[in-house]
Each structure stands twice: as structure tokens, then as C-alpha cells.
Design an enzyme around this catalytic site. Structure first.
Site, PDB file in Angstrom:
ATOM      1  N   ASP A  44       0.871  -1.106   0.026  1.00  0.00           N
ATOM      2  CA  ASP A  44      -0.307  -0.521  -0.489  1.00  0.00           C
ATOM      3  C   ASP A  44       0.971   1.619   0.272  1.00  0.00           C
ATOM      4  O   ASP A  44       0.302   2.372  -0.050  1.00  0.00           O
ATOM      5  CB  ASP A  44      -0.942  -0.177   0.868  1.00  0.00           C
ATOM      6  CG  ASP A  44      -0.606  -0.722   3.184  1.00  0.00           C
ATOM      7  OD1 ASP A  44       0.818  -0.277   2.912  1.00  0.00           O
ATOM      8  OD2 ASP A  44      -1.509   0.058   3.754  1.00  0.00           O
ATOM      9  N   ASP A  83      -0.767  -6.469  -0.484  1.00  0.00           N
ATOM     10  CA  ASP A  83      -1.234  -5.633   0.920  1.00  0.00           C
ATOM     11  C   ASP A  83      -2.261  -5.752   1.601  1.00  0.00           C
ATOM     12  O   ASP A  83      -2.907  -4.615   0.580  1.00  0.00           O
ATOM     13  CB  ASP A  83      -0.109  -4.362   0.649  1.00  0.00           C
ATOM     14  CG  ASP A  83       0.433  -3.913   2.128  1.00  0.00           C
ATOM     15  OD1 ASP A  83       0.326  -4.742   3.415  1.00  0.00           O
ATOM     16  OD2 ASP A  83       1.296  -2.776   1.920  1.00  0.00           O
ATOM     17  N   LYS A 112      -0.776  -9.685   3.275  1.00  0.00           N
ATOM     18  CA  LYS A 112       0.003  -9.308   4.725  1.00  0.00           C
ATOM     19  C   LYS A 112      -1.343  -8.024   5.492  1.00  0.00           C
ATOM     20  O   LYS A 112      -1.729  -7.482   4.352  1.00  0.00           O
ATOM     21  CB  LYS A 112       0.982  -8.903   3.466  1.00  0.00           C
ATOM     22  CG  LYS A 112       1.538  -8.031   5.073  1.00  0.00           C
ATOM     23  CD  LYS A 112       2.798  -7.658   4.234  1.00  0.00           C
ATOM     24  CE  LYS A 112       3.204  -6.063   3.913  1.00  0.00           C
ATOM     25  NZ  LYS A 112       2.621  -4.643   4.823  1.00  0.00           N
ATOM     26  N   GLU A 114      -1.122  -5.900   8.754  1.00  0.00           N
ATOM     27  CA  GLU A 114       0.122  -5.101  10.002  1.00  0.00           C
ATOM     28  C   GLU A 114      -0.332  -6.092  11.940  1.00  0.00           C
ATOM     29  O   GLU A 114      -2.010  -5.055  11.601  1.00  0.00           O
ATOM     30  CB  GLU A 114      -0.237  -3.804   9.670  1.00  0.00           C
ATOM     31  CG  GLU A 114       0.347  -2.808   8.690  1.00  0.00           C
ATOM     32  CD  GLU A 114       1.206  -1.814   8.580  1.00  0.00           C
ATOM     33  OE1 GLU A 114       0.637  -1.144   9.452  1.00  0.00           O
ATOM     34  OE2 GLU A 114       1.036  -1.551   7.026  1.00  0.00           O
ATOM     35  N   GLU A 181       9.693  -4.628   9.979  1.00  0.00           N
ATOM     36  CA  GLU A 181       9.706  -3.645  10.110  1.00  0.00           C
ATOM     37  C   GLU A 181      10.029  -2.613  10.441  1.00  0.00           C
ATOM     38  O   GLU A 181       9.828  -2.493  12.038  1.00  0.00           O
ATOM     39  CB  GLU A 181       8.634  -2.802   8.846  1.00  0.00           C
ATOM     40  CG  GLU A 181       9.184  -1.206   8.344  1.00  0.00           C
ATOM     41  CD  GLU A 181       8.403  -0.524   7.321  1.00  0.00           C
ATOM     42  OE1 GLU A 181       7.132  -1.486   6.932  1.00  0.00           O
ATOM     43  OE2 GLU A 181       8.199   0.492   6.708  1.00  0.00           O
TER      44      GLU A 181
END
Ligand code: KIV
Length: 263
Positions: A44, A83, A112, A114, A181
């Protein structure tokens, strides 16, 4: 390995061969990257580098599907990760509906999302419904507004413990891999040693199972701010500016088109 890279190939690479991942947002660049990398993330981050927004939060499912379908159209080898955009996986049911859309409307191999412990139940639900899920821990760009910035994680013992717990919880919930990350290298390395799924780092040192970079960062197209973790392999922005300047000069001066470009 020959043919399309699968989840099992990525799993086999853990500890044996580094996994190379790059972002791509369209067919032109996915075709260029495909043979050189193991996986392509349709991140994204496209909301920033492609659409010029200041963060990733306004990316939506339609946009991500549009770009991922374009990427998949020219990928023959690489594993493709979709994403999930901000707001598309707030609860189990909507997460599954959106992940199913991602699978059905693009050729993506995995999604994916977060988050850590708080997303473990959603990861479990998606996994139980045949969706391959990558977790994304550490610095989470979708939390930039709620956390008040892009915060590097793992700087103290409490944060280090939290990241390791998040990684273990996601693995236990069925995650097939982790993006780590903006985390101190020793923490990312410890996570990598503790989980049996592949870890892909960005700004997390060299101890992960693989590395991902945003293509426009590594090829020098986005030079307003170059994060410390980025290595630039091309001065793309300046090369393009120079080429377009030459084109403009040729047109203005009448040097182009000339007889060799006429029918
Ligand atoms: O959106 C993206 O490109 C990402 C990478 C920074 C990992 O999530």
C-alpha cells in the site's frame, strides 16, 4: 526451483537462501522485476509513491486490487503478496471477505496485514479459510497517525519482548511469513531464530531470512527523503529527468522527429 515460486519454496529457503522481495504496482515493472526476485509485494506504499499521498491510510481495496491484478498479469515466477489496506481487516468477517476478493480478483498468492497479538485471531480465521497470510510487525505504516509518526521498534527490553511475543502469536495463528519493519537488528534476528516461518526485513538489519525494498526508493525515483535503510541501485530520477530534457530539447529544436522516424 523452476516455475512459479510457491509458499513451500519460500519455507525451504528459510535458513538456506536469502529471500529477495521488491514492491511493484504495475505490469510494466513486475515484468522487469519478475526474473530477478523471489517475491513481489504489491504494497500500500503505492498510495505514497504512485499516488503522491502523504501516508498509506487512504489506499482502499479497489485500488489494491487494480494494481495487484496489473502486477500479476506479467508475473510468471515470483510469489505475489497483496497488501491489505487500512480498514480492510478490522474484524474477521470483513477481513475474510476482502481477502477472498483479493484472491478471486487478482492472481495474488498471499495477503499481508499489519499488526501483532491484536490481529492473531483474524490471521487464524483467514488461515482456517485457506488464505495464506503474512504478518507485518515492528514499524507499522498504517499506525502512523495513531502512533504520531513512523516509530522504530525494539529499542528497549519491553518493546523487544513485545515484538517477539507478536511474532510467536502470529506464527501460532497460522501466519506463513512475517515482514519485520523498522526494528533493531538484534531483535529482528532473534525473531528470525525463534520462528519457523520466513522473516522478511526492511530497516531491520541483515539477520532476517529475506529483504524487501520499495522499488522507487531503491531505484532512486523517490529522492525527497531517502531512509537510512535504503540502498539506491540506480539514480533513476535523474536519469529520467535527463532523458526527458533531451527529448524536450530535440522537439523544440526540430531535431526530432527526423526522417528516420517518418513512415
Ligand atoms: O507497503 C509496502 O510497500 C510495505 C513495505 C514497506 C514492507 O508494506
Amino acid at each position: 526451483m523452476g516455475g512459479k515460486i510457491t509458499l513451500r519454496d519460500l519455507q525451504r529457503m528459510k535458513g538456506n537462501e536469502k529471500i529477495v522481495v521488491i514492491t511493484a504496482y504495475d505490469a510494466l515493472f513486475s515484468a522487469l522485476f519478475d526474473a530477478q526476485v523471489d517475491a513481489i509485494l504489491v504494497g500500500d506504499s503505492l498510495n505514497m509513491s504512485f499516488l503522491g499521498r502523504s501516508d498509506t491510510l487512504s489506499a482502499n481495496m479497489d485500488q489494491m486490487i487494480y494494481h495487484t491484478a496489473a502486477v500479476c498479469a506479467k508475473v510468471q515466477k515470483s510469489f505475489v503478496i497483496f497488501d491489505m489496506p487500512f480498514g480492510s481487516y478490522g474484524d474477521k468477517k470483513s477481513a475474510l471477505a476482502n481477502a477472498v476478493r483479493a484472491y478471486q480478483e487478482t492472481g495474488a498468492d498471499a495477503v499481508k496485514l499489519e499488526g501483532g497479538l491484536e490481529k492473531a485471531e483474524i490471521v487464524r480465521y483467514l488461515s482456517q479459510n485457506a488464505i495464506a497470510v503474512f504478518g507485518h510487525i515492528g514499524l507499522k505504516p498504517q499506525s502512523v497517525r495513531s502512533e504520531g509518526g513512523y516509530l522504530i521498534k525494539g529499542k528497549n527490553e519491553a518493546q523487544k519482548r513485545e515484538i517477539i511475543e507478536q511474532a510467536l502469536a502470529l506464527e501460532a495463528a497460522g501466519a506463513v511469513g512475517l515482514i519485520i519493519e523498522g526494528v533493531l537488528p538484534d531483535v529482528a534476528m532473534e525473531v528470525t531464530q525463534k520462528v519457523s516461518i520466513p522473516t522478511i526485513g526492511i530497516g531491520a538489519g541483515g539477520g532476517c531470512d529475506g529483504q524487501v525494498l520499495v522499488w522507487s526508493d531503491m531505484l532512486g525515483f523517490f529522492d525527497t527523503f531517502v531512509p537510512k535503510f535504503v540502498k539506491q541501485y540506480l539514480d533513476g530520477g535523474n536519469l529520467v529527468k535527463e532523458a526527458v530534457k533531451n527529448y524536450a530539447q530535440d522537439v523544440k529544436s526540430g531535431r526530432f522527429p527526423d526522417a528516420s522516424h517518418e513512415y
